[in-house]
Design an enzyme around this catalytic site. Sequence first.
Site, PDB file in Angstrom:
ATOM      1  N   CYS A   1      -4.751  -2.307   3.472  1.00 50.25           N
ATOM      2  CA  CYS A   1      -4.490  -1.917   4.826  1.00 50.25           C
ATOM      3  C   CYS A   1      -5.624  -2.920   5.774  1.00 50.25           C
ATOM      4  O   CYS A   1      -5.752  -4.104   5.659  1.00 50.25           O
ATOM      5  CB  CYS A   1      -4.909  -0.515   4.867  1.00 50.25           C
ATOM      6  SG  CYS A   1      -4.490   0.233   6.545  1.00 50.25           S
TER       7      CYS A   1
ATOM      8  N   LYS B   1      -9.251   1.523  -2.510  1.00 52.54           N
ATOM      9  CA  LYS B   1      -9.453   1.137  -1.197  1.00 52.54           C
ATOM     10  C   LYS B   1     -10.929   1.745  -0.687  1.00 52.54           C
ATOM     11  O   LYS B   1     -11.326   2.842  -1.163  1.00 52.54           O
ATOM     12  CB  LYS B   1      -8.506   1.690  -0.106  1.00 52.54           C
ATOM     13  CG  LYS B   1      -8.806   1.383   1.333  1.00 52.54           C
ATOM     14  CD  LYS B   1      -7.347   2.036   2.080  1.00 52.54           C
ATOM     15  CE  LYS B   1      -7.573   1.727   3.382  1.00 52.54           C
ATOM     16  NZ  LYS B   1      -6.358   2.100   4.130  1.00 52.54           N
TER      17      LYS B   1
ATOM     18  N   GLU C   1       0.841  -1.357   0.048  1.00 52.76           N
ATOM     19  CA  GLU C   1      -0.066  -0.052  -0.042  1.00 52.76           C
ATOM     20  C   GLU C   1       0.818   1.137   0.079  1.00 52.76           C
ATOM     21  O   GLU C   1       1.876   1.254   0.768  1.00 52.76           O
ATOM     22  CB  GLU C   1      -0.826   0.049   1.328  1.00 52.76           C
ATOM     23  CG  GLU C   1      -1.560   1.223   1.573  1.00 52.76           C
ATOM     24  CD  GLU C   1      -2.171   1.245   2.959  1.00 52.76           C
ATOM     25  OE1 GLU C   1      -3.122   2.108   3.166  1.00 52.76           O
ATOM     26  OE2 GLU C   1      -1.627   0.492   3.889  1.00 52.76           O
TER      27      GLU C   1
END
Length: 564
Positions: A444, A393, A330
């Site tokens: 994440c 995301k 990420e």
Amino acid sequence: MGLRTEAQQWRWWQAGLVALSGVLMAIALPPWSLWPVAWVGLVPLWWVVLVTPSVPLAATYGLLWGLVYYGMSLAWITHLHPLMWMGVPWGSSVAIALSAWIFIVLWGSVCIAVWGGAIAWLARRWPGRSLWLVLAGTALWCALEALRNHSPLDWSPLSLTQSPSNLWILHLARLSGPGTITAILVATNGLLALALAAGRRQTELPHPSTPGQTHRSAPTIHPSTPGQTHRSAPTIHPSTHPPIHPSTPPLPLLLSALALAIAGHALGAILHASTAAAPDGQVLTLGLIQGNVPTREKLTPQGVRQALQGYTDGYLALVNEGVDAVVTPEGALPQLWNPNSPQIAAILQTVEQAGIPLWLGSFAPVPGAGRSQYTQSLLEIRPDGQTYGRYDKVQLVPLGEYIPFEAVLGRLISRLSPLDSYLVPGAPQQEFITSLGQGTVGICYESAYSRLFRPQTRLGGEFIITASNNDPYPFWMMVQHHGFDVLRAVESDRWAIRVTNTGLSGVVDNHGRTLWLGEPQTYLTHRATLERRQTLTPYIRWGDWLTPLLLGATLVLGCRKNQR
């Protein structure tokens, strides 16, 4: 009931049992992973709530359990401090880290307070309905966990206590998701607690000295009222007032708990053994790069150069090892995506020359957005210099990637984001279609949200990629994060590759076995071969059907017994 009476009913030894229960469940989580403890760790909480006569007091005990359990398991959030490198004063940095920790702990604790109060009310309202009470408690706990999983803040579900070690039980998640594991844990502990309460009740009942003969307390004669008799009031034991009166003796309840735990493991073993093999040739070889560039450094010009050099060198080394594609963590390149910038142009040129796709974590602009909006994304860069596969995301981090109640808190908290632009969440259902097949992606802490992985897999995801930063958090947070990825791999019957900035990067097969786990806080590269799978587990097909089934059964059985 007055406050004084409520306070008098508070018993420190019962509070101690509740706190002990929270500690036991917390040490069942990674990194301690004492998973067998979770099969008895909830018994003290169940028992105290059952014997507590006051609903508010039972809710308080539930709150205490949550403060201990979530407080211990989420203490890693305090490692958000220090933030002085972002220009935040030391005192404000400490306050921000503690506030974030306290807020998420309180959110989970309030849910358990609701559970404790509800169970105490049901136990007082319908005493003697032991099995139904266990059913209701299990259904409510699962419903509250499902509710939290639809909020921006969720971590430490009970299912995580069994990951990554108890692989047979983890396979139950293939039936109805992680809530299946939560259900069997709560139900087993509830049966054990009721068996304990029933056994304690039997020891408190009077025992006749002669078989078949019972003793009543003798009437008391008051001389001031000739000819009138008064029977003495029954003795009330304060520790069990009001009594639960289990309708079943303790032994059947104990045997039921053991049978449930054994049956769950047996069913998990069957699911493990009956997994279909992947077709021949359905494999791909991926390379991962763990850059190990701390966030406080990679946002500086020197850090950008270090990240660019490290990921370029790692990419070329993996290309020489014969991988089909290379994956980065990420935000590997801490820049807003602009193909004309020197750093991104250098990456595009490297990929063009090497001829192997690069799956790069970066900040990509939202197509057609009138405002300067970006997403935290994983992009597939192909040798022609174009981006094809893209995942944005969905579950953004509060404060770090977006500001809750921005109109009120925007000025105060905007400095916590290292970006000057506006991050927005991605669409709930996305397809990461690459030159090597379709993948299921999580970025994440999305690893904690099975509801984000399931639709991607149902739409054709053949393998799982999780890309995370994990800086500045400690090793034991990384182990918990890895436990979530193990759960996601098992419930969806997919292989998973986990790529992080500071650790723990790893490879997990579809049975939850960790095939490789990298060292934390280390720069490294790794080549891994993954199976591409197309099976659809019951959970992937139908979602969490168990929680509404348990809630429905609770209502139906409750109404039937009320009508009798």
